[in-house]
Design an enzyme around this catalytic site. Structure first.
Site, PDB file in Angstrom:
ATOM      1  N   GLY A  46       0.889  -1.207  -0.038  1.00 34.65           N
ATOM      2  CA  GLY A  46      -0.161   0.025  -0.027  1.00 34.65           C
ATOM      3  C   GLY A  46       0.890   1.072  -0.008  1.00 34.65           C
ATOM      4  N   GLN A  51       3.330   9.986   1.311  1.00 33.21           N
ATOM      5  CA  GLN A  51       4.581   9.288   1.338  1.00 33.21           C
ATOM      6  C   GLN A  51       5.584   9.703   0.001  1.00 33.21           C
ATOM      7  OE1 GLN A  51       2.303   5.294   2.005  1.00 33.21           O
ATOM      8  NE2 GLN A  51       4.088   5.336   3.230  1.00 33.21           N
ATOM      9  N   CYS A  93       5.409  -0.055   7.901  1.00 33.71           N
ATOM     10  CA  CYS A  93       5.232   1.099   6.730  1.00 33.71           C
ATOM     11  C   CYS A  93       6.521   1.493   6.101  1.00 33.71           C
ATOM     12  CB  CYS A  93       5.007   2.269   7.613  1.00 33.71           C
ATOM     13  SG  CYS A  93       4.447   3.698   6.665  1.00 33.71           S
ATOM     14  N   LEU A  94       6.450   1.666   4.793  1.00 41.46           N
ATOM     15  CA  LEU A  94       7.585   1.903   3.832  1.00 41.46           C
ATOM     16  C   LEU A  94       7.930   3.342   4.496  1.00 41.46           C
ATOM     17  CD1 LEU A  94       5.963   1.170   0.507  1.00 41.46           C
ATOM     18  CD2 LEU A  94       7.742  -0.168   1.640  1.00 41.46           C
ATOM     19  N   HIS A 135      -4.713   1.551   7.090  1.00 42.71           N
ATOM     20  CA  HIS A 135      -3.376   2.371   7.166  1.00 42.71           C
ATOM     21  C   HIS A 135      -3.049   3.511   6.233  1.00 42.71           C
ATOM     22  CE1 HIS A 135       1.277   1.467   7.728  1.00 42.71           C
ATOM     23  NE2 HIS A 135       1.352   2.487   6.729  1.00 42.71           N
ATOM     24  N   GLU A 136      -3.552   3.093   4.916  1.00 40.58           N
ATOM     25  CA  GLU A 136      -3.142   4.267   3.838  1.00 40.58           C
ATOM     26  C   GLU A 136      -4.142   5.466   4.103  1.00 40.58           C
ATOM     27  OE1 GLU A 136      -0.699   3.841   2.360  1.00 40.58           O
ATOM     28  OE2 GLU A 136      -0.449   1.596   2.873  1.00 40.58           O
ATOM     29  N   HIS A 139      -2.903   7.626   6.612  1.00 36.17           N
ATOM     30  CA  HIS A 139      -1.758   8.406   6.013  1.00 36.17           C
ATOM     31  C   HIS A 139      -2.357   9.636   5.471  1.00 36.17           C
ATOM     32  CE1 HIS A 139       2.117   6.456   6.181  1.00 36.17           C
ATOM     33  NE2 HIS A 139       1.707   5.444   5.626  1.00 36.17           N
TER      34      HIS A 139
HETATM   35 ZN   LIG Z   1       2.430   3.475   5.615  1.00 35.24          ZN
END
Ligand SMILES: [Zn+2]
Length: 168
Positions: A46, A51, A93-94, A135-136, A139
């Site tokens: 995701g 991000q 998370c990236l 999660h997204e 963000h």
């Molecule tokens: Zn994330």
């Protein structure tokens, strides 16, 4: 089409509430396309526009990481309509590299958003897919998953992240 740079913890774009998309134009379509490439290249399941330093309400989710086209979801201005149950499991998370912690998420959700043609999409998701959407969507509301940890865990994680940054 380029793979975009993923920003990490400490970058202010990650804690800002992203702006709604008013018009789905070529710029938004290109952003979404590049986000999909970036998510697959990372690899990740995701990605949210903040991000990649774009404070707009655009998310991509693909549990298959590019293996199954039907599992790719691109949602513009997504919102969660319903939540049900609870699952407590590991999440990463990236934008928060090196940290995996257990976080509570709904077991099932209903999510609504627009696709790249501007059509309304309504999706029911459970398990990992529901978790990825939550999660997204966090963000684009300026919230990282580590904010869902207990105060002590959060303090420990933030200390670790600050140490990582000193070494960068
Ligand atoms: Zn994330």
């Amino acid at each position: 089409m380029p793979v975009l740079k993923i920003v990490t913890y400490g970058n202010p774009v990650l804690t800002r509430r992203a702006d709604p998309v008013k018009k789905i134009d070529d710029e938004i379509r290109e952003l979404a396309h590049n986000m999909v490439l970036t998510m697959h290249a990372a690899p990740g399941i995701g990605l949210a526009a903040p991000q990649v330093s774009v404070s707009r309400r655009v998310i991509t989710v693909d549990l298959s990481v590019g293996e199954k086209p039907e599992e790719l979801h691109v949602l513009i201005n997504p919102e969660i309509l319903e939540k049900e149950g609870e699952i407590y499991t590991e999440e990463g998370c990236l934008s928060v590299p090196g940290i995996e912690e257990k976080v509570r998420r709904p077991a099932k959700i209903k999510v609504r958003g627009l696709d790249l043609e501007g059509r309304e999409k309504m999706l029911a998701a459970s398990g990992t897919l529901a978790r990825a959407f939550c999660h997204e969507i966090d963000h684009i509301n300026g919230r990282l998953f580590i904010e869902n940890l207990t105060p002590l865990k959060k303090a420990l994680v933030k200390k670790k992240l600050r140490k990582q940054q000193e070494h960068d």
